[in-house]
Design a protein around this motif. Structure first.
Motif, PDB file in Angstrom:
ATOM      1  N   ASN A 457       0.851  -1.201   0.000  1.00  0.00           N
ATOM      2  CA  ASN A 457       0.000   0.000   0.000  1.00  0.00           C
ATOM      3  C   ASN A 457       0.887   1.251   0.000  1.00  0.00           C
ATOM      4  O   ASN A 457       2.103   1.176   0.093  1.00  0.00           O
ATOM      5  CB  ASN A 457      -0.959  -0.003   1.197  1.00  0.00           C
ATOM      6  CG  ASN A 457      -0.229  -0.057   2.537  1.00  0.00           C
ATOM      7  OD1 ASN A 457       0.800   0.581   2.719  1.00  0.00           O
ATOM      8  ND2 ASN A 457      -0.773  -0.841   3.467  1.00  0.00           N
ATOM      9  N   GLU A 460       3.349   1.834   3.192  1.00  0.00           N
ATOM     10  CA  GLU A 460       4.604   1.079   3.154  1.00  0.00           C
ATOM     11  C   GLU A 460       5.549   1.688   2.117  1.00  0.00           C
ATOM     12  O   GLU A 460       6.746   1.815   2.347  1.00  0.00           O
ATOM     13  CB  GLU A 460       4.327  -0.385   2.801  1.00  0.00           C
ATOM     14  CG  GLU A 460       3.565  -1.140   3.868  1.00  0.00           C
ATOM     15  CD  GLU A 460       3.253  -2.569   3.453  1.00  0.00           C
ATOM     16  OE1 GLU A 460       2.582  -3.269   4.217  1.00  0.00           O
ATOM     17  OE2 GLU A 460       3.690  -2.987   2.347  1.00  0.00           O
ATOM     18  N   PHE A 500       2.267   5.050   8.620  1.00  0.00           N
ATOM     19  CA  PHE A 500       2.365   3.598   8.454  1.00  0.00           C
ATOM     20  C   PHE A 500       1.828   2.897   9.704  1.00  0.00           C
ATOM     21  O   PHE A 500       1.047   1.931   9.616  1.00  0.00           O
ATOM     22  CB  PHE A 500       3.832   3.230   8.195  1.00  0.00           C
ATOM     23  CG  PHE A 500       4.187   1.793   8.447  1.00  0.00           C
ATOM     24  CD1 PHE A 500       3.906   0.820   7.491  1.00  0.00           C
ATOM     25  CD2 PHE A 500       4.800   1.404   9.631  1.00  0.00           C
ATOM     26  CE1 PHE A 500       4.233  -0.516   7.730  1.00  0.00           C
ATOM     27  CE2 PHE A 500       5.130   0.081   9.879  1.00  0.00           C
ATOM     28  CZ  PHE A 500       4.844  -0.886   8.924  1.00  0.00           C
ATOM     29  N   ASN A 503      -1.958   2.874   9.926  1.00  0.00           N
ATOM     30  CA  ASN A 503      -2.710   2.221   8.844  1.00  0.00           C
ATOM     31  C   ASN A 503      -2.253   0.802   8.505  1.00  0.00           C
ATOM     32  O   ASN A 503      -2.917   0.126   7.722  1.00  0.00           O
ATOM     33  CB  ASN A 503      -2.626   3.074   7.577  1.00  0.00           C
ATOM     34  CG  ASN A 503      -3.337   4.398   7.699  1.00  0.00           C
ATOM     35  OD1 ASN A 503      -4.560   4.465   7.547  1.00  0.00           O
ATOM     36  ND2 ASN A 503      -2.587   5.461   8.004  1.00  0.00           N
ATOM     37  N   CYS A 504      -1.137   0.363   9.085  1.00  0.00           N
ATOM     38  CA  CYS A 504      -0.571  -0.937   8.696  1.00  0.00           C
ATOM     39  C   CYS A 504      -0.236  -1.769   9.935  1.00  0.00           C
ATOM     40  O   CYS A 504       0.903  -1.717  10.428  1.00  0.00           O
ATOM     41  CB  CYS A 504       0.679  -0.743   7.848  1.00  0.00           C
ATOM     42  SG  CYS A 504       0.446   0.275   6.380  1.00  0.00           S
ATOM     43  N   ARG A 518       6.404  -5.806   7.322  1.00  0.00           N
ATOM     44  CA  ARG A 518       6.091  -4.676   8.198  1.00  0.00           C
ATOM     45  C   ARG A 518       6.995  -4.658   9.438  1.00  0.00           C
ATOM     46  O   ARG A 518       7.392  -3.586   9.902  1.00  0.00           O
ATOM     47  CB  ARG A 518       4.612  -4.710   8.587  1.00  0.00           C
ATOM     48  CG  ARG A 518       3.719  -4.387   7.400  1.00  0.00           C
ATOM     49  CD  ARG A 518       2.246  -4.415   7.714  1.00  0.00           C
ATOM     50  NE  ARG A 518       1.461  -4.060   6.521  1.00  0.00           N
ATOM     51  CZ  ARG A 518       0.133  -4.087   6.452  1.00  0.00           C
ATOM     52  NH1 ARG A 518      -0.576  -4.448   7.511  1.00  0.00           N
ATOM     53  NH2 ARG A 518      -0.473  -3.747   5.327  1.00  0.00           N
TER      54      ARG A 518
END
Length: 544
Positions: A457, A460, A500, A503-504, A518
């Protein structure tokens, strides 16, 4: 990205910019780094990096100890002169810029592979020494230090404490500025000191010893270290041979009783080497210091981190040094001319009472500010780390040539462009790694075991893009002697990571490949943030 380089080439190549842009694209041998590469009228080259290339480069940086920064294959020998506190004067807020900028630059130079020698260059040989001697003579006129017939050993203990010295100097300075007779006495005492009068030299040594002890404590508080603790006095023994050299080679001539050297630049006045009364000037000791440094170290570059109000002085010294071969002409001489630290009123930073704020008081205020935000926290090391980040980042984020307003409350915020925000971001990344790998995780080992894969995404991808800009930020800081490029990079990295982070998810995720990427991005963030923080003199805590 967009490149407009084809546009200015048109009149030289006598071709349309669009055609030149196409030829540029055709000449690129490895197009795999681009996902899209096209020309837009009238001649712009539009580029979109390949996600695979971005991930591969970020991974290469992750496993590299310097995160992509290549050390110089031919190191420069650099002497950096900063700090410059004066004997008998407590360090105050005005010293902070030279100290912090100089320390960051020595870290950056070393990180890039240079051979660096840092020198505090104490102000220990000027007229202020004569002022102090005369003031103490008024207090203790019968002391053995003023008896020229005294042949015994002088006391090992100083007749004054560093606190008393700090109180005496303002009195002496005020007296001399208001009375020409007292000023003449101070100048005469300085001259006799420089000529080696025993009692004055013994007294001066006491001044230096107790002052250096206090100054070292202040620098220790800031986490700043020097390779050399030399002063103007150390260059004094070179003045004679340098003067002989200048005279023998016809660089120095007499002018109205004084001895001067032309700068060779029409707009720059001559540099006075010896005053009409036989005394020497700051320019003399600075030139003699270059003479000394040339003999002892043969440097490729000498950097002075000094207030921009000294710009004319350094232009004169540098011009004379090169013109007279006091130092080789290939040695680069640079003056990092910084601006002033101002209060909220836009004037030089003062205490509430209107006096000059001591550096130690400023550090105490920063710690107190941290304690107010963390009233339950008793860990001094953590409080100090946050306080240092508050002060250092607040100063270094500014282009050094600009004046800036020191606002402790603003600099201590956990949001925005501040030091605590950087620390908080890195601690966030560390908390993720601790949850997965435990408190005893090995960051270097994780950097080799985890792998950054193609971004899934935009968050990242933006973080990976931020990673690969680290060598560029270091290069800008190195080439321009501007630590603020490192600060800006660290702030941009913090913003990219926090987006990040929001959202991740990196822990509670079923896709193992995405989870590994990640976690690798978290490790990379910690690693590059550690490097960036160290370059500006910060240390990142494990928890906040």
């Amino acid at each position: 990205f967009q490149c407009n380089g084809a546009m200015p080439l048109a009149k030289f190549a006598k071709k349309a910019p669009f055609m030149i842009a196409e030829e540029i694209i055709d000449s690129i041998s490895d197009k795999t780094i681009f996902e899209k590469l096209e020309v837009a009228k009238p001649g712009f080259i539009n580029m979109t990096l390949s996600s695979d290339f971005l991930a591969t480069l970020a991974q290469d940086f992750l496993i590299d100890k310097n995160f992509g920064v290549i050390e110089s294959s031919i190191p420069n020998k650099i002497i950096i002169d900063f700090g410059g506190p004066n004997v008998a004067k407590p360090m105050h807020v005005g010293h902070i810029r030279s100290a912090l900028i100089g320390d960051s630059l020595q870290r950056i130079y070393r990180f890039c592979g240079d051979d660096v020698i840092s020198d505090v260059h104490l102000g220990d040989w000027g007229t202020q020494m004569g002022m102090l001697i005369e003031e103490i003579k008024l207090i203790s006129p019968k002391s053995e230090y003023f008896n020229e017939s005294f042949n015994g050993e002088y006391p090992l203990e100083s007749p004054v404490t560093v606190k008393e010295l700090a109180e005496i100097y303002p009195q002496a300075s005020k007296r001399c500025k208001s009375d020409i007779v007292d000023m003449d006495k101070a100048r005469q005492a300085t001259f006799e000191l420089q000529q080696g009068r025993r009692g004055y030299v013994a007294l001066w040594k006491h001044f230096v010893d107790i002052s250096v002890t206090a100054v070292k404590a202040d620098f220790e508080e800031l986490g700043i270290k020097f390779d050399l603790w030399l002063g103007e006095s150390d260059a004094n023994k070179y003045v004679g041979e340098m003067v002989d050299f200048l005279k023998a080679n016809n660089f120095m001539y007499e002018d109205d009783g004084a001895w001067v050297v032309d700068t060779g630049i029409e707009a720059l006045p001559p540099l006075i080497i010896i005053k009409s009364d036989g005394g020497v000037m700051y320019g003399t000791t600075d030139l003699a210091t270059l003479w000394q440094r040339s003999k002892d170290f043969d440097p490729d570059k000498v950097v002075y981190v000094v207030d921009k109000r000294q710009s004319l002085h350094f232009k004169q010294v540098f011009a004379v040094a090169h013109r007279s071969n006091v130092i080789k002409t290939s040695c680069e001489l640079e003056h990092v001319a910084f601006g002033t630290v101002n209060g909220k009123d836009g004037r030089p930073f003062k205490t509430r009472e209107g006096g000059v704020m001591r550096l130690s008081d400023l550090i105490d205020q920063a710690r107190e500010c941290v304690k107010q935000r963390m009233p339950e926290e008793n860990n001094f090391e953590l409080i100090n780390q946050i306080a240092m980040a508050t002060i250092k980042f607040g100063d270094l984020i500014n282009n050094y040539s600009n004046d800036y307003i020191f606002d402790l409350e603003k600099f201590a915020q956990y949001e925005g462009k501040t030091g605590p925000y950087l620390l908080y971001t890195a601690v966030r990344a560390k908390s993720i790694i601790r949850k997965v790998f435990g408190d005893d995780y090995d960051l270097d080992l994780l950097a080799t075991e985890l792998k950054i894969a193609r971004a899934t995404n935009e968050f990242e991808e933006r973080l990976q893009l931020q990673f690969i800009q680290f060598p560029l930020a270091v290069a800008r800081a190195y080439e321009n002697s501007q630590p603020h490029h490192i600060c800006e990079y660290a702030y941009g990295l913090s913003n990219a990571f926090n987006k990040f982070y929001a959202n991740c998810p990196a822990i509670n995720i079923e896709d193992e490949a995405v989870k590994q990427t990640r976690l690798a991005l978290c490790v990379a963030t910690i690693k590059v943030m550690n490097l960036a923080a160290d370059l500006i003199g910060l240390s990142i805590p494990e928890r906040m």
